[in-house]
Write an enzyme that holds these catalytic residues in place. Sequence first.
Site, short mmCIF file in Angstrom:
data_model
loop_
_atom_site.label_atom_id
_atom_site.label_comp_id
_atom_site.label_asym_id
_atom_site.label_seq_id
_atom_site.Cartn_x
_atom_site.Cartn_y
_atom_site.Cartn_z
N ASN A 9 54.70 80.32 23.19
CA ASN A 9 55.24 80.17 24.53
C ASN A 9 56.28 79.04 24.46
OD1 ASN A 9 55.80 79.75 27.21
ND2 ASN A 9 53.77 78.97 27.76
N TRP A 10 57.54 79.43 24.42
CA TRP A 10 58.59 78.42 24.24
C TRP A 10 58.89 77.67 25.54
CZ3 TRP A 10 62.67 81.43 20.78
CH2 TRP A 10 62.22 81.42 19.45
N LYS A 11 58.34 78.12 26.65
CA LYS A 11 58.61 77.48 27.95
C LYS A 11 60.13 77.35 28.14
CE LYS A 11 54.10 75.41 27.62
NZ LYS A 11 53.16 74.36 28.01
N HIS A 97 50.45 81.50 34.12
CA HIS A 97 50.39 80.23 33.38
C HIS A 97 50.17 79.09 34.37
CE1 HIS A 97 51.57 76.79 30.97
NE2 HIS A 97 51.31 77.53 29.92
N GLU A 99 51.46 76.31 34.63
CA GLU A 99 52.71 75.71 35.17
C GLU A 99 53.28 76.57 36.30
OE1 GLU A 99 54.63 75.25 31.34
OE2 GLU A 99 53.03 73.85 30.80
N GLU A 169 43.35 78.76 29.02
CA GLU A 169 44.06 77.51 28.73
C GLU A 169 43.56 76.43 29.69
OE1 GLU A 169 48.11 78.36 26.75
OE2 GLU A 169 48.41 78.43 28.90
N GLY A 175 49.72 70.68 26.46
CA GLY A 175 50.78 69.72 26.23
C GLY A 175 50.31 68.27 26.19
N SER A 215 47.28 72.70 23.19
CA SER A 215 47.41 71.82 22.02
C SER A 215 46.90 72.44 20.72
CB SER A 215 46.75 70.47 22.29
OG SER A 215 47.36 69.84 23.41
N GLY A 236 52.22 76.34 22.72
CA GLY A 236 53.44 75.77 23.29
C GLY A 236 54.14 74.89 22.28
N GLY A 237 53.87 73.59 22.35
CA GLY A 237 54.58 72.60 21.54
C GLY A 237 54.66 72.94 20.05
P1 PGA Z 1 50.67 73.50 24.30
O1 PGA Z 1 50.99 74.60 25.44
O2 PGA Z 1 50.35 74.25 23.04
O3 PGA Z 1 51.93 72.69 24.19
O4 PGA Z 1 49.51 72.71 24.78
C1 PGA Z 1 50.23 75.77 25.53
C2 PGA Z 1 50.69 76.59 26.72
O5 PGA Z 1 51.03 75.99 27.75
O6 PGA Z 1 50.73 77.84 26.66
#
Ligand code: PGA
Length: 254
Positions: A9-11, A97, A99, A169, A175, A215, A236-237
């Site tokens: 997930n590159w956001k 998600h 967010e 999640e 994050g 994470s 994500g990250g």
């Molecule tokens: P993260 O993000 O790996 O940076 O914690 C995961 C996500 O939000 O899908």
Amino acid sequence: MRNLIIAANWKMNKGPKDAAAFLDAFIPKVASFSGSADIVIAPPFITIPAAATQLAGNSRIALSAQNVSQNDAGAFTGETCTCMLNELGVQYVILGHSERRSIYGETDAIINAKNKKALAASLKPIFCIGETLEQREGGQLESVLSTQITEGLAGISEAELANVVIAYEPVWAIGTGVTATAEQAQDTHKFVRSVIASLYSQQAADAIRIQYGGSVKPANAAELLGQPDIDGALVGGAALEADSFFGILENSAS
Ligand code: PGA
């Protein structure tokens, strides 16, 4: 047996140029990868056309969107419909998600409408659920997840559910560098699967893939993905660099 699904997930990161550089490095690594996990990359909308061109003919790496409109077409400024994703060969869409829920006010009802719209357009939802730290510490973990699952999947048939991936999640792990322990994640995944069994059937519960997100990195992937009810990762990250995303894939294969 459920096949693992590892998704990036590159956001709001990587325009077409940065995505091309990532894929230039990532595609050859995947070509030499012997694991069977499904591999999915979710770039921002504006990056999808270039990524789709670069991945044309590549059956190992699927594309996902990070959101989609619940409407078909028309006066919805700033939105993207399922038909546009279909046109570019996108196969998955991340929905619900945390967010989107917390920053953009997406409710369970909106997420349900989006899940249905995606399925009707043959897009596979990566349907995200998760609790905040406050909710977990307040003893609400199970009720929060049950509500998110029940309302998010309302009106979706068992046949349609076969095309849904759930991503658990925990909001406090996204994050933050804080990962749920493998035991916490396994317990919660088992609970999520039991909710699916009660809403649908044991067969549906046994078949549905439940990713863990929050994470995930190469160093913790093997332990998390080795848990019996964890069927993949939404990353994500650690998915922003080809080496580290590939490291997660490599560590999932053992
Ligand atoms: P993260 O993000 O790996 O940076 O914690 C995961 C996500 O939000 O899908």
